[in-house]
Design a protein around this motif. Sequence first.
Motif, PDB file in Angstrom:
ATOM      1  N   ASP A  88      -5.222   0.774  -6.960  1.00 18.94           N
ATOM      2  CA  ASP A  88      -4.339   1.219  -8.028  1.00 18.94           C
ATOM      3  C   ASP A  88      -3.694   2.528  -7.588  1.00 18.94           C
ATOM      4  N   THR A  89      -2.462   2.445  -7.086  1.00 15.97           N
ATOM      5  CA  THR A  89      -1.779   3.631  -6.580  1.00 15.97           C
ATOM      6  C   THR A  89      -0.280   3.397  -6.570  1.00 15.97           C
ATOM      7  N   THR A  90       0.487   4.490  -6.614  1.00 16.48           N
ATOM      8  CA  THR A  90       1.935   4.398  -6.472  1.00 16.48           C
ATOM      9  C   THR A  90       2.389   4.884  -5.102  1.00 16.48           C
ATOM     10  N   ARG A  91       1.455   5.276  -4.243  1.00 16.20           N
ATOM     11  CA  ARG A  91       1.778   5.854  -2.949  1.00 16.20           C
ATOM     12  C   ARG A  91       1.507   4.847  -1.832  1.00 16.20           C
ATOM     13  N   SER A  92       2.522   4.608  -1.011  1.00 14.93           N
ATOM     14  CA  SER A  92       2.406   3.588   0.032  1.00 14.93           C
ATOM     15  C   SER A  92       1.355   3.946   1.076  1.00 14.93           C
ATOM     16  N   ALA A  93       1.206   5.240   1.381  1.00 11.48           N
ATOM     17  CA  ALA A  93       0.215   5.633   2.384  1.00 11.48           C
ATOM     18  C   ALA A  93      -1.196   5.333   1.897  1.00 11.48           C
ATOM     19  N   VAL A  94      -1.426   5.514   0.601  1.00  5.65           N
ATOM     20  CA  VAL A  94      -2.740   5.199   0.026  1.00  5.65           C
ATOM     21  C   VAL A  94      -2.959   3.688   0.044  1.00  5.65           C
ATOM     22  N   ALA A  95      -1.931   2.942  -0.342  1.00  7.19           N
ATOM     23  CA  ALA A  95      -2.039   1.483  -0.326  1.00  7.19           C
ATOM     24  C   ALA A  95      -2.313   0.977   1.081  1.00  7.19           C
ATOM     25  N   GLU A  96      -1.606   1.513   2.047  1.00 14.59           N
ATOM     26  CA  GLU A  96      -1.756   1.069   3.436  1.00 14.59           C
ATOM     27  C   GLU A  96      -3.167   1.332   3.946  1.00 14.59           C
ATOM     28  N   ALA A  97      -3.684   2.533   3.699  1.00 10.66           N
ATOM     29  CA  ALA A  97      -5.042   2.865   4.138  1.00 10.66           C
ATOM     30  C   ALA A  97      -6.078   2.032   3.400  1.00 10.66           C
ATOM     31  N   ALA A  98      -5.828   1.762   2.124  1.00  7.34           N
ATOM     32  CA  ALA A  98      -6.758   0.952   1.340  1.00  7.34           C
ATOM     33  C   ALA A  98      -6.821  -0.481   1.872  1.00  7.34           C
ATOM     34  N   VAL A 100      -6.265  -1.421   4.960  1.00  2.00           N
ATOM     35  CA  VAL A 100      -7.037  -1.349   6.205  1.00  2.00           C
ATOM     36  C   VAL A 100      -8.536  -1.279   5.896  1.00  2.00           C
ATOM     37  N   ALA A 101      -8.892  -0.572   4.823  1.00  2.53           N
ATOM     38  CA  ALA A 101     -10.301  -0.419   4.445  1.00  2.53           C
ATOM     39  C   ALA A 101     -10.888  -1.672   3.806  1.00  2.53           C
ATOM     40  N   GLY A 102     -10.018  -2.594   3.359  1.00  2.00           N
ATOM     41  CA  GLY A 102     -10.542  -3.830   2.793  1.00  2.00           C
ATOM     42  C   GLY A 102      -9.913  -4.282   1.492  1.00  2.00           C
ATOM     43  N   ALA A 103      -8.978  -3.514   0.943  1.00  2.00           N
ATOM     44  CA  ALA A 103      -8.289  -3.953  -0.274  1.00  2.00           C
ATOM     45  C   ALA A 103      -7.319  -5.086   0.057  1.00  2.00           C
ATOM     46  N   ASN A 104      -7.141  -6.002  -0.891  1.00  2.00           N
ATOM     47  CA  ASN A 104      -6.201  -7.099  -0.636  1.00  2.00           C
ATOM     48  C   ASN A 104      -5.280  -7.374  -1.820  1.00  2.00           C
ATOM     49  N   VAL A 105      -5.141  -6.391  -2.725  1.00  2.00           N
ATOM     50  CA  VAL A 105      -4.154  -6.410  -3.799  1.00  2.00           C
ATOM     51  C   VAL A 105      -3.692  -4.973  -3.999  1.00  2.00           C
ATOM     52  N   VAL A 106      -2.411  -4.781  -4.319  1.00  5.01           N
ATOM     53  CA  VAL A 106      -1.894  -3.448  -4.648  1.00  5.01           C
ATOM     54  C   VAL A 106      -1.408  -3.474  -6.091  1.00  5.01           C
ATOM     55  N   ASN A 107      -1.830  -2.498  -6.871  1.00  4.32           N
ATOM     56  CA  ASN A 107      -1.454  -2.376  -8.279  1.00  4.32           C
ATOM     57  C   ASN A 107      -0.652  -1.088  -8.437  1.00  4.32           C
ATOM     58  N   ASP A 108       0.659  -1.225  -8.580  1.00  2.00           N
ATOM     59  CA  ASP A 108       1.561  -0.072  -8.608  1.00  2.00           C
ATOM     60  C   ASP A 108       2.172   0.088  -9.996  1.00  2.00           C
ATOM     61  N   VAL A 109       1.717   1.099 -10.737  1.00  3.41           N
ATOM     62  CA  VAL A 109       2.212   1.297 -12.108  1.00  3.41           C
ATOM     63  C   VAL A 109       3.657   1.767 -12.147  1.00  3.41           C
TER      64      VAL A 109
END
Length: 269
Positions: A88-98, A100-109
């Motif tokens: 859950d982030t609006t920042r692409s750098a956070v989404a990208e790192a997440a 890589v860490a194992g997240a497989n959905v992005v929730n951008d408010v």
Amino acid sequence: MQYKPLIMGILNVTPDSFSDGGQYCVQAEALAHAQRMVLEGADIIDIGGESTRPGSDPVSEGEQLARVIPVIQALRCHLPSNLLLSIDTTRSAVAEAAIVAGANVVNDVSAGTDDPRMFSVAARAGVPLVLMHMQGRPKNMQDNPGYRDVVEEVLTFLVERAEAAKDSGIRPENIIIDPGIGFGKRKEDNLRLIADLRRFVATGYKVLLGASRKKFMGAICGETRPVELMGATIATTVLGVSAGVSMFRVHDVKPNRQAADVTAAVLRT
């Protein structure tokens, strides 16, 4: 194929979220809570490192990363491999790192409006992206929200953002739209959006409903404590399933899982 509503359990690793801020900032507590939600029937765990409650201030990318990445890594190691993890982030750098860490959905408010690079990150990774409507920003969104026709305006915005996401290479089946209950909305706006959820479903995109413990329901029920709005949240889940909503973002997984499954079973008869 039978309709199975998905339950997204909320895991806020923040000190100031509106309902559960500070409860899961320690990694062991976050992992334990995620494990409970999985046992209660969560299909997705949504991890957030920045509060978006009314009046909240932005959190730097560095702080978000420090909060969420160790938790995502721990969840990926200890939870079932097929469980979806959402960042859950609006920042692409956070989404990208997440990712890589194992997240497989992005929730951008912000639906990609805060960071235009978000679409390319999601497209390149091939992950689902939630696009939410918000009038204003968390700091000021509840100051004086107003609409001529809330359903039409929110729907138009979300379809436009979905088209932009497709133009950036995101597959239509990976686009999820969220009307943004409580984000720059008055009580009457929230009620109207929930009443007209079928119009969002009719776009052909998957729809997420995030009404859990929201203040507008407390105003109806005479309840000021968010944690006491479980029953009110369940009512919105039942209405959402009846309208064909795909996914429900909730704090209380077990009762909403039960409500979603029973409603879906009734609709199949």
